[in-house]
Design an enzyme around this catalytic site. Structure first.
Site, PDB file in Angstrom:
ATOM      1  CB  SER A  43      -1.345  -5.278   4.413  1.00  0.00           C
ATOM      2  OG  SER A  43      -1.845  -6.450   5.004  1.00  0.00           O
ATOM      3  CG  ASP A 160      -4.214  -4.601   7.151  1.00  0.00           C
ATOM      4  OD1 ASP A 160      -3.868  -3.748   6.317  1.00  0.00           O
ATOM      5  OD2 ASP A 160      -4.158  -5.822   6.943  1.00  0.00           O
TER       6      ASP A 160
END
Length: 279
Positions: A43, A160
């Protein structure tokens, strides 16, 4: 540069605005003359790591983050999309990463080997991206469910990476790092509850989902770090109310927290890097 340095790998964890602490880490390493040999990130960690490997200095990253912390500049990044795919389309973020941080490259063109960790939506497992488009990889690694749409990479629909491997110490070790520094910026308290604006816009029904995701991430991170422990684990002291979404307005605090945590660990890191290092 530090003489006779062992190969250093950084595992930069996800955490939205809290991940700006990674810039503070890089600032300290650069001041100390410590070379980074490998980077793995999830991320926000993948974004900061890739930008550094693309040649963007920590000072430039800090300057850009502080500029972005002004609310009017943050608002300009908001390109609202369909709630079915995600609150934001993400195209303006992508443009920023390309124009400001030079991520319109392939992994092979980066100055340092980098791995970006994402999650395979259909297969429900972690995916490590180390080739092809850098901006596609970091956008996938950062595609927080219901906020950004998933990203198609090499025919796989990805989101993610924090769901399965938020602090990829195991990945950077596999890449060849002899000394691994991992940075965990997620607190044990669920952070998303501090972001009512985001939650209400994505529907109140999602609040329980976010809480469950954050608790799952915390537990999975602990398990991963136990099975593949880093040599140094940094947990910057970031205020709990500096949240993963709205905390970008407090970029200076996050960066300072990363800087302070790294300075505290610096003597131990220098010792590890020079201990029995090959010439």
């Amino acid at each position: 540069m530090v003489e006779n340095q062992k190969k250093l790998g950084l595992a930069l964890g996800g955490g939205g605005a809290r991940g700006l602490a990674h810039i503070g880490l890089l600032k300290v390493l650069e001041r100390a003359g410590i070379r980074v040999d490998y980077l793995a990130g999830t991320s926000m960690g993948s974004i900061v790591g890739a930008a550094y490997a693309a040649g963007i200095s920590p000072a430039q990253m800090e300057q850009d983050a502080l500029k972005l912390s002004r609310k009017r500049n943050l608002v300009r990044l908001a390109d609202f999309g369909s709630l079915r795919r995600g609150l934001l389309q993400g195209q303006r973020v992508r443009k920023l990463l390309v124009e400001s941080w030079g991520l319109d490259k392939t992994f092979e063109q980066l100055n340092i080997p980098v791995a970006a960790v994402a999650t395979h939506l259909r297969g429900q497992h972690s995916v490590v991206l180390r080739s092809g488009s850098v901006v596609d990889a970091v956008m996938a690694s950062s595609a927080f469910p219901s906020v950004f749409p998933p990203v198609m990479v090499n025919g796989d629909l990805l989101c993610d990476g924090f769901i399965f491997n938020n602090v990829p110490a195991d990945i950077v070790r596999e890449m060849g790092a002899q000394v691994v520094v991992a940075v965990d910026v997620i607190s044990t308290k669920p952070l998303v509850e501090e972001d009512p604006e985001i939650i209400t816009q994505t529907a109140e029904a999602n609040q329980g989902l976010y809480q469950a995701i954050m608790m799952m991430v915390a537990e999975a991170t602990l398990d991963n770090l136990r099975s593949s422990p880093p040599d140094i684990l940094l947990r910057p002291v970031i205020p709990p109310d500096l949240t993963i979404f709205l905390g970008f307005t407090r970029a200076a605090e996050a960066i300072a927290a990363g800087e302070k945590a790294t300075e505290s660990a610096l003597p131990r890191l220098l010792e590890m890097l020079q201990q029995n290092a090959k010439t």
